[in-house]
Design an enzyme around this catalytic site. Structure first.
Site, PDB file in Angstrom:
ATOM      1  N   HIS A 117       0.381   1.026  -3.646  1.00 18.12           N
ATOM      2  CA  HIS A 117       1.403   0.329  -4.445  1.00 18.12           C
ATOM      3  C   HIS A 117       0.983  -1.113  -4.726  1.00 18.12           C
ATOM      4  O   HIS A 117       1.016  -1.571  -5.884  1.00 18.12           O
ATOM      5  CB  HIS A 117       2.735   0.348  -3.681  1.00 18.12           C
ATOM      6  CG  HIS A 117       3.859  -0.329  -4.387  1.00 18.12           C
ATOM      7  ND1 HIS A 117       4.759   0.357  -5.179  1.00 18.12           N
ATOM      8  CD2 HIS A 117       4.237  -1.643  -4.444  1.00 18.12           C
ATOM      9  CE1 HIS A 117       5.637  -0.494  -5.673  1.00 18.12           C
ATOM     10  NE2 HIS A 117       5.342  -1.722  -5.250  1.00 18.12           N
ATOM     11  N   GLU A 118       0.562  -1.825  -3.681  1.00 23.64           N
ATOM     12  CA  GLU A 118       0.166  -3.227  -3.844  1.00 23.64           C
ATOM     13  C   GLU A 118      -1.111  -3.357  -4.667  1.00 23.64           C
ATOM     14  O   GLU A 118      -1.290  -4.340  -5.403  1.00 23.64           O
ATOM     15  CB  GLU A 118      -0.025  -3.882  -2.472  1.00 23.64           C
ATOM     16  CG  GLU A 118       1.249  -3.989  -1.643  1.00 23.64           C
ATOM     17  CD  GLU A 118       2.328  -4.811  -2.331  1.00 23.64           C
ATOM     18  OE1 GLU A 118       1.994  -5.752  -3.070  1.00 23.64           O
ATOM     19  OE2 GLU A 118       3.513  -4.499  -2.134  1.00 23.64           O
ATOM     20  N   HIS A 140      -0.226  -3.680  -8.291  1.00 24.74           N
ATOM     21  CA  HIS A 140       0.130  -5.059  -8.665  1.00 24.74           C
ATOM     22  C   HIS A 140      -1.128  -5.919  -8.814  1.00 24.74           C
ATOM     23  O   HIS A 140      -1.233  -6.717  -9.753  1.00 24.74           O
ATOM     24  CB  HIS A 140       1.039  -5.677  -7.596  1.00 24.74           C
ATOM     25  CG  HIS A 140       2.390  -5.049  -7.493  1.00 24.74           C
ATOM     26  ND1 HIS A 140       3.199  -4.811  -8.584  1.00 24.74           N
ATOM     27  CD2 HIS A 140       3.087  -4.605  -6.402  1.00 24.74           C
ATOM     28  CE1 HIS A 140       4.338  -4.259  -8.188  1.00 24.74           C
ATOM     29  NE2 HIS A 140       4.287  -4.120  -6.873  1.00 24.74           N
TER      30      HIS A 140
END
Length: 357
Positions: free
Chosen positions: A21-22, A25
């Site tokens: 997920h990170e 980003h």
């Protein structure tokens, strides 16, 4: 299963999902030129660090989760006060559509991870069972379905729960997910019978043999299709679509106060890890994909502390052409965090109570 092995698998599962997920980003932020201070795998004291270009890539002692620190984020700027960020390279300097993409990139990566795993599981099976339409093939004698008046040949098109929420139904799998949280409360089924729409209310009963709440109907046999490297992606999407509808429906019921007892926290996920891993690598991978999908969907909820909420704030600021008042924003986020922490405490307590029997 050995407790140490289960703990390792549990920690690995959470870390992979969060770091993926990170990473979403991070990739999106770098694509748009946002200055990224650090990308960390794990939390706590640093075990290893390497700087590439301007970003520190870290491995930390506690392999639980991870994070990316970007310039323009309050936490990021506070942690690196001595770093000189070039003009125009903060997150707050970006155009609204770029900020939205950066914020949603983590969700996209969670969905991508789930899609790839589901597709590979389908491929490894060599076949896929396509769910038939929600038509009743037979009704068990003496069952709640027979008592309520359901008949063979009825096509179920909608499930209406006791709280008024409803789910449209196309396949028998849709029906099973729509009724997954139903116990002994009455549920209304909208059915098509010989061109006429009927609403039939039925109350499930506990079935000792199957250890579940049932109404006593059977659907048509699933269509079994052969799977290869070319079409496994289609059925991976199909699996994601079905689970997404079920997950979103469950989240809606949770936030309306109904079905909150179905929610699981870390303790429940640990228990699910132990059970899934006992089925082998396929069971464990399926759990990773399912949780990755759930986390992606959860982050779309428009709460200020989640990606979906940040997107809403960005859109609002673009419409009013000025930042939302910082005190108001911090106040809303504090309240939201308090509510989520309270919910997590409740869920953890409930998970422990379930494990204790």
């Amino acid at each position: 299963m050995n407790t140490i092995v289960t703990i390792i698998l549990f920690v690995l599962l959470l870390t992979v999902i969060i770091c993926i997920h990170e990473a979403g980003h991070l990739f999106a932020a770098k694509k748009f030129g946002v200055y990224c201070f650090e990308y960390s795998f794990g939390m706590g004291p640093v075990l290893f660090q390497r700087k590439k270009n301007e970003t520190l890539y870290s491995i930390r002692a506690l392999p639980v989760g991870g994070y990316v620190s970007m310039a323009g984020e309050q936490d990021g700027d506070a942690a690196y006060p001595d770093v000189e960020v070039p003009e125009g390279r903060r997150l707050t300097d970006q155009k609204p559509w770029k900020k939205v993409i950066i914020m949603l990139a983590g969700v996209f990566m969670n969905f991508l991870l789930a899609f790839v795993i589901f597709s590979m599981i389908v491929l490894s099976n060599g076949a896929y069972a396509k769910s038939p339409k929600a038509e009743i093939r037979s009704v068990t004698a003496g069952s709640p379905a027979e008592t309520a008046g359901l008949e063979a040949g009825d096509v179920i098109t909608k499930v209406i729960l006791s709280d008024g929420s409803s789910s449209k139904v196309k396949t028998f799998t849709d029906l099973q997910y729509a009724m997954a949280s139903v116990q002994e409360e009455p549920v209304t089924l909208e059915v098509m019978r010989e061109g006429e729409t009927l609403d039939i209310t039925v109350t499930p009963v506990w079935n000792e043999e199957y250890q579940s709440w049932m109404i006593g109907i059977q659907g048509p046999d699933a269509q079994i299709v052969k799977v290869n490297l070319l079409n496994c992606w289609v059925y991976g999407i199909d699996e994601m679509h079905t689970l997404t509808k079920a997950t979103w429906s469950a989240f809606v019921r949770i936030f309306t106060g109904d079905g909150i007892n179905q929610l699981s926290g870390p303790v429940g996920i640990y228990s699910a890890t132990e059970q899934s891993a006992s089925y082998g690598i396929i069971g464990y991978l399926f759990l990773i994909a399912e949780l990755s999908l759930n986390i992606g969907i959860f982050n779309l909820i428009p709460l200020p502390v989640l990606d979906g909420g940040q997107v809403v704030i960005t859109i609002v600021e673009a419409i009013i052409h000025k930042p939302v008042n910082e005190k108001v924003k911090i106040g809303i986020m504090t309240v939201t965090w308090a509510l989520l922490i309270t919910l997590m405490i409740f869920v953890t307590w409930h998970d422990i109570a379930r494990l204790a029997g």
